[in-house]
Design a protein around this motif. Structure first.
Motif, PDB file in Angstrom:
ATOM      1  N   UNK A  13       5.379 -10.217   6.568  1.00 22.32           N
ATOM      2  CA  UNK A  13       4.854 -10.296   5.212  1.00 22.32           C
ATOM      3  C   UNK A  13       5.835 -11.034   4.293  1.00 22.32           C
ATOM      4  N   UNK A  58       1.076   0.967  10.939  1.00 22.02           N
ATOM      5  CA  UNK A  58       0.921   1.133   9.488  1.00 22.02           C
ATOM      6  C   UNK A  58       1.549   2.420   8.953  1.00 22.02           C
ATOM      7  N   UNK A  79      10.432  -4.092  -0.788  1.00 20.06           N
ATOM      8  CA  UNK A  79       9.189  -3.856  -1.533  1.00 20.06           C
ATOM      9  C   UNK A  79       9.427  -4.068  -3.022  1.00 20.06           C
ATOM     10  N   UNK A  80       8.405  -4.595  -3.698  1.00 14.73           N
ATOM     11  CA  UNK A  80       8.532  -4.800  -5.155  1.00 14.73           C
ATOM     12  C   UNK A  80       7.189  -4.547  -5.836  1.00 14.73           C
TER      13      UNK A  80
ATOM     14  N   UNK B  57       1.260  -9.684  -3.033  1.00 12.86           N
ATOM     15  CA  UNK B  57       0.824  -9.519  -1.636  1.00 12.86           C
ATOM     16  C   UNK B  57       0.892  -8.035  -1.269  1.00 12.86           C
ATOM     17  N   UNK B  58       0.026  -7.619  -0.348  1.00 12.77           N
ATOM     18  CA  UNK B  58       0.082  -6.236   0.130  1.00 12.77           C
ATOM     19  C   UNK B  58      -0.231  -6.213   1.618  1.00 12.77           C
ATOM     20  N   UNK B  59      -0.151  -5.045   2.200  1.00 16.54           N
ATOM     21  CA  UNK B  59      -0.415  -4.851   3.638  1.00 16.54           C
ATOM     22  C   UNK B  59      -1.753  -4.121   3.723  1.00 16.54           C
ATOM     23  N   UNK B  60      -2.848  -4.862   3.929  1.00 17.90           N
ATOM     24  CA  UNK B  60      -4.168  -4.223   3.900  1.00 17.90           C
ATOM     25  C   UNK B  60      -4.246  -3.041   4.869  1.00 17.90           C
ATOM     26  N   UNK B  61      -4.737  -1.954   4.385  1.00 18.71           N
ATOM     27  CA  UNK B  61      -4.824  -0.735   5.197  1.00 18.71           C
ATOM     28  C   UNK B  61      -3.634   0.163   4.932  1.00 18.71           C
ATOM     29  N   UNK B  62      -2.441  -0.321   5.230  1.00 21.33           N
ATOM     30  CA  UNK B  62      -1.256   0.524   5.026  1.00 21.33           C
ATOM     31  C   UNK B  62      -1.021   0.782   3.543  1.00 21.33           C
ATOM     32  N   UNK B  65      -3.421   3.458   2.248  1.00 20.54           N
ATOM     33  CA  UNK B  65      -3.080   4.788   2.800  1.00 20.54           C
ATOM     34  C   UNK B  65      -1.782   5.315   2.218  1.00 20.54           C
ATOM     35  N   UNK B  66      -0.823   4.421   2.041  1.00 17.78           N
ATOM     36  CA  UNK B  66       0.462   4.857   1.499  1.00 17.78           C
ATOM     37  C   UNK B  66       0.303   5.320   0.050  1.00 17.78           C
ATOM     38  N   UNK B 122       5.785   4.632  -5.904  1.00 16.52           N
ATOM     39  CA  UNK B 122       4.992   3.417  -5.655  1.00 16.52           C
ATOM     40  C   UNK B 122       5.903   2.201  -5.611  1.00 16.52           C
ATOM     41  N   UNK B 125       8.062   2.676  -2.226  1.00 20.31           N
ATOM     42  CA  UNK B 125       7.508   3.036  -0.911  1.00 20.31           C
ATOM     43  C   UNK B 125       6.074   2.588  -0.670  1.00 20.31           C
ATOM     44  N   UNK B 126       5.499   1.816  -1.562  1.00 20.49           N
ATOM     45  CA  UNK B 126       4.167   1.260  -1.304  1.00 20.49           C
ATOM     46  C   UNK B 126       4.339  -0.234  -1.008  1.00 20.49           C
ATOM     47  N   UNK B 127       3.816  -0.704   0.111  1.00 22.59           N
ATOM     48  CA  UNK B 127       4.084  -2.095   0.492  1.00 22.59           C
ATOM     49  C   UNK B 127       3.344  -3.126  -0.357  1.00 22.59           C
ATOM     50  N   UNK B 128       4.037  -3.554  -1.407  1.00 27.97           N
ATOM     51  CA  UNK B 128       3.612  -4.665  -2.253  1.00 27.97           C
ATOM     52  C   UNK B 128       4.797  -5.617  -2.366  1.00 27.97           C
ATOM     53  N   UNK B 129       4.478  -6.901  -2.518  1.00 25.38           N
ATOM     54  CA  UNK B 129       5.529  -7.901  -2.715  1.00 25.38           C
ATOM     55  C   UNK B 129       5.098  -8.860  -3.815  1.00 25.38           C
TER      56      UNK B 129
END
Lengths: 82, 148
Positions: A13, A58, A79-80, B57-62, B65-66, B122, B125-129
Protein backbone atom coordinates in the motif's frame (compact mmCIF):
# COMPACT_ATOMS: atom_id res chain seq x y z
CA UNK A 1 16.69 -24.34 -1.18
CA UNK A 2 13.51 -24.58 0.85
CA UNK A 3 10.61 -26.49 -0.58
CA UNK A 4 7.60 -24.60 -1.86
CA UNK A 5 4.32 -25.53 -0.15
CA UNK A 6 1.67 -23.53 -1.96
CA UNK A 7 1.36 -19.82 -2.32
CA UNK A 8 0.27 -16.67 -0.57
CA UNK A 9 -0.89 -13.27 -1.83
CA UNK A 10 1.29 -10.29 -0.98
CA UNK A 11 -0.23 -6.80 -0.96
CA UNK A 12 1.47 -3.42 -0.71
CA UNK A 13 0.00 0.00 0.00
CA UNK A 14 0.80 3.69 -0.40
CA UNK A 15 4.51 4.55 -0.57
CA UNK A 16 5.55 0.88 -0.48
CA UNK A 17 3.34 0.11 -3.48
CA UNK A 18 4.77 3.00 -5.47
CA UNK A 19 8.36 2.08 -4.59
CA UNK A 20 7.85 -1.55 -5.59
CA UNK A 21 5.79 -0.78 -8.70
CA UNK A 22 3.13 -3.37 -7.90
CA UNK A 23 0.23 -3.68 -5.49
CA UNK A 24 -0.52 -7.38 -5.33
CA UNK A 25 1.15 -10.61 -6.39
CA UNK A 26 1.13 -14.30 -5.72
CA UNK A 27 4.24 -15.52 -3.94
CA UNK A 28 5.46 -19.10 -3.35
CA UNK A 29 5.15 -20.20 0.25
CA UNK A 30 8.21 -21.95 1.60
CA UNK A 31 8.25 -24.06 4.73
CA UNK A 32 8.43 -21.94 7.87
CA UNK A 33 8.03 -18.65 6.00
CA UNK A 34 6.89 -15.55 7.83
CA UNK A 35 6.39 -11.89 6.89
CA UNK A 36 10.01 -11.04 7.62
CA UNK A 37 11.37 -13.81 5.40
CA UNK A 38 8.99 -12.81 2.58
CA UNK A 39 10.08 -9.17 2.96
CA UNK A 40 13.70 -10.28 2.58
CA UNK A 41 12.94 -12.65 -0.31
CA UNK A 42 11.17 -9.82 -2.15
CA UNK A 43 14.43 -7.87 -1.98
CA UNK A 44 13.02 -5.10 0.20
CA UNK A 45 15.85 -5.27 2.75
CA UNK A 46 17.09 -7.18 5.77
CA UNK A 47 14.58 -5.75 8.24
CA UNK A 48 11.04 -4.42 8.06
CA UNK A 49 11.40 -0.67 8.76
CA UNK A 50 10.13 0.82 12.02
CA UNK A 51 6.53 1.90 11.60
CA UNK A 52 5.79 -0.55 8.81
CA UNK A 53 3.24 -3.07 10.05
CA UNK A 54 2.22 -6.52 8.95
CA UNK A 55 -1.32 -7.78 8.41
CA UNK A 56 -2.22 -11.38 7.71
CA UNK A 57 -5.71 -11.99 6.37
CA UNK A 58 -6.51 -8.36 7.22
CA UNK A 59 -5.53 -8.58 10.89
CA UNK A 60 -2.41 -7.03 12.41
CA UNK A 61 0.15 -9.72 13.20
CA UNK A 62 3.75 -10.14 14.26
CA UNK A 63 6.27 -10.24 11.38
CA UNK A 64 7.35 -13.61 12.77
CA UNK A 65 3.89 -15.19 12.61
CA UNK A 66 4.21 -18.30 10.43
CA UNK A 67 2.35 -18.03 7.14
CA UNK A 68 -0.14 -20.59 5.85
CA UNK A 69 -1.17 -21.63 2.35
CA UNK A 70 -3.59 -19.07 0.90
CA UNK A 71 -2.82 -16.30 3.39
CA UNK A 72 -3.10 -12.66 2.35
CA UNK A 73 0.02 -10.92 3.64
CA UNK A 74 0.06 -7.12 3.59
CA UNK A 75 2.86 -4.72 4.39
CA UNK A 76 1.42 -1.47 5.73
CA UNK A 77 3.60 1.66 5.74
CA UNK A 78 3.11 4.11 8.64
CA UNK A 79 -0.58 4.91 9.02
CA UNK A 80 -1.86 8.48 8.71
CA UNK A 81 -5.62 8.40 9.12
CA UNK A 82 -8.09 10.67 10.84
CA UNK B 1 -18.18 -11.37 23.05
CA UNK B 2 -19.56 -9.03 20.42
CA UNK B 3 -20.66 -5.62 21.62
CA UNK B 4 -24.36 -4.83 21.43
CA UNK B 5 -23.60 -1.09 21.38
CA UNK B 6 -24.76 0.46 18.09
CA UNK B 7 -21.67 1.20 15.98
CA UNK B 8 -22.30 3.05 12.72
CA UNK B 9 -19.22 3.16 10.44
CA UNK B 10 -19.00 4.33 6.84
CA UNK B 11 -16.26 5.25 4.41
CA UNK B 12 -17.26 8.13 2.16
CA UNK B 13 -15.82 8.48 -1.34
CA UNK B 14 -17.58 11.85 -1.78
CA UNK B 15 -17.68 14.99 0.34
CA UNK B 16 -20.13 14.81 3.23
CA UNK B 17 -21.64 17.37 5.57
CA UNK B 18 -20.92 16.28 9.16
CA UNK B 19 -23.79 18.17 10.75
CA UNK B 20 -26.23 16.54 8.34
CA UNK B 21 -24.80 13.12 9.29
CA UNK B 22 -25.37 13.94 12.96
CA UNK B 23 -28.93 15.10 12.31
CA UNK B 24 -29.70 11.69 10.82
CA UNK B 25 -28.04 9.77 13.66
CA UNK B 26 -30.83 8.97 16.14
CA UNK B 27 -28.54 8.53 19.16
CA UNK B 28 -27.56 12.20 19.00
CA UNK B 29 -31.13 13.07 19.98
CA UNK B 30 -31.85 10.27 22.42
CA UNK B 31 -28.96 10.46 24.91
CA UNK B 32 -27.97 13.20 27.32
CA UNK B 33 -24.39 13.73 26.11
CA UNK B 34 -22.70 13.57 22.73
CA UNK B 35 -18.98 14.05 22.17
CA UNK B 36 -18.13 15.13 18.62
CA UNK B 37 -14.94 15.53 16.64
CA UNK B 38 -14.87 16.92 13.11
CA UNK B 39 -11.53 16.91 11.30
CA UNK B 40 -11.06 18.88 8.09
CA UNK B 41 -8.25 18.88 5.56
CA UNK B 42 -5.67 21.62 6.06
CA UNK B 43 -4.90 23.98 3.21
CA UNK B 44 -1.17 23.78 3.95
CA UNK B 45 0.93 20.65 3.79
CA UNK B 46 3.39 19.30 6.30
CA UNK B 47 6.10 21.53 4.78
CA UNK B 48 3.81 24.60 4.79
CA UNK B 49 3.22 24.45 1.03
CA UNK B 50 -0.24 25.27 -0.33
CA UNK B 51 -2.14 22.09 -1.16
CA UNK B 52 -4.34 21.39 -4.12
CA UNK B 53 -5.76 18.16 -2.70
CA UNK B 54 -5.05 15.03 -0.74
CA UNK B 55 -5.48 11.40 -1.77
CA UNK B 56 -6.66 9.09 0.97
CA UNK B 57 -5.84 5.43 0.40
CA UNK B 58 -7.21 2.60 2.53
CA UNK B 59 -7.14 -1.20 2.73
CA UNK B 60 -10.60 -2.29 1.55
CA UNK B 61 -12.11 -4.74 4.00
CA UNK B 62 -9.50 -4.39 6.71
CA UNK B 63 -10.08 -0.66 7.20
CA UNK B 64 -13.83 -1.08 7.71
CA UNK B 65 -13.35 -4.01 10.10
CA UNK B 66 -10.64 -2.22 12.02
CA UNK B 67 -12.86 0.85 12.48
CA UNK B 68 -15.64 -1.38 13.81
CA UNK B 69 -13.21 -3.14 16.12
CA UNK B 70 -11.68 0.10 17.45
CA UNK B 71 -15.11 1.63 18.00
CA UNK B 72 -16.42 -1.44 19.81
CA UNK B 73 -13.36 -1.56 22.07
CA UNK B 74 -13.56 2.15 22.89
CA UNK B 75 -17.31 2.00 23.49
CA UNK B 76 -16.95 -0.93 25.87
CA UNK B 77 -14.00 0.64 27.71
CA UNK B 78 -15.81 3.93 28.33
CA UNK B 79 -19.32 2.62 28.86
CA UNK B 80 -20.98 4.68 26.13
CA UNK B 81 -24.23 4.00 24.29
CA UNK B 82 -23.50 4.56 20.59
CA UNK B 83 -20.69 5.48 18.20
CA UNK B 84 -20.70 7.03 14.74
CA UNK B 85 -17.68 7.21 12.42
CA UNK B 86 -17.51 8.74 8.96
CA UNK B 87 -14.14 8.80 7.18
CA UNK B 88 -13.30 10.10 3.73
CA UNK B 89 -11.43 8.08 1.14
CA UNK B 90 -10.22 9.11 -2.30
CA UNK B 91 -9.52 12.68 -3.38
CA UNK B 92 -10.18 15.34 -0.75
CA UNK B 93 -9.78 19.10 -1.16
CA UNK B 94 -8.88 21.70 1.51
CA UNK B 95 -11.52 22.34 4.18
CA UNK B 96 -13.53 19.28 3.28
CA UNK B 97 -14.31 17.02 6.22
CA UNK B 98 -11.88 14.11 6.60
CA UNK B 99 -13.34 12.45 9.66
CA UNK B 100 -16.36 12.66 11.92
CA UNK B 101 -16.43 10.82 15.25
CA UNK B 102 -19.48 11.09 17.49
CA UNK B 103 -20.03 9.30 20.78
CA UNK B 104 -23.32 9.28 22.62
CA UNK B 105 -23.50 8.54 26.35
CA UNK B 106 -25.47 9.38 29.47
CA UNK B 107 -22.77 11.75 30.78
CA UNK B 108 -20.27 14.21 29.28
CA UNK B 109 -17.19 12.51 30.74
CA UNK B 110 -17.54 9.16 28.99
CA UNK B 111 -18.73 10.84 25.79
CA UNK B 112 -15.73 13.18 25.57
CA UNK B 113 -13.12 10.69 26.77
CA UNK B 114 -14.34 7.99 24.41
CA UNK B 115 -14.43 10.39 21.48
CA UNK B 116 -10.83 11.46 22.05
CA UNK B 117 -9.55 7.93 22.65
CA UNK B 118 -11.31 6.60 19.57
CA UNK B 119 -9.97 9.38 17.36
CA UNK B 120 -6.41 8.63 18.50
CA UNK B 121 -6.98 4.92 17.90
CA UNK B 122 -8.21 5.67 14.38
CA UNK B 123 -5.17 7.82 13.69
CA UNK B 124 -2.75 5.12 14.78
CA UNK B 125 -4.47 1.81 14.11
CA UNK B 126 -6.85 2.18 11.17
CA UNK B 127 -5.14 1.59 7.82
CA UNK B 128 -5.39 4.90 5.99
CA UNK B 129 -2.62 6.71 4.14
CA UNK B 130 -2.60 10.36 3.13
CA UNK B 131 -0.80 11.64 0.07
CA UNK B 132 -0.49 15.41 -0.18
CA UNK B 133 -0.79 16.94 -3.64
CA UNK B 134 0.69 20.44 -3.81
CA UNK B 135 -0.47 23.18 -6.16
CA UNK B 136 2.69 22.59 -8.19
CA UNK B 137 1.66 18.95 -8.63
CA UNK B 138 4.20 17.39 -6.28
CA UNK B 139 2.94 14.36 -4.39
CA UNK B 140 4.17 13.25 -0.99
CA UNK B 141 3.05 10.44 1.31
CA UNK B 142 2.55 11.50 4.91
CA UNK B 143 3.95 9.16 7.52
CA UNK B 144 2.45 9.40 10.97
CA UNK B 145 0.18 12.08 12.40
CA UNK B 146 0.21 15.72 13.41
CA UNK B 147 0.83 16.38 17.13
CA UNK B 148 -2.13 16.13 19.47
Amino acid sequence: MQQSSGSITVRLFAALREQAGWDQRSWPLTSGANALSVWQALGFGDAIPDGTRVAINQEFESPRQQLQQGDELAFLPPISGG
Amino acid sequence: MASSIPIDVALCSNAFEPLAELQQWPHHQSNAATGIFIGRMRSQGSSAEELEAMQLEHYPGMTERQLQHLASDAAASHGVRAVLIRHRIGRVTPNQTLVLVAVSADRRGPAQRCCQALLEAIKHDAPFWKQEISRSGDRRWIEGNTPL
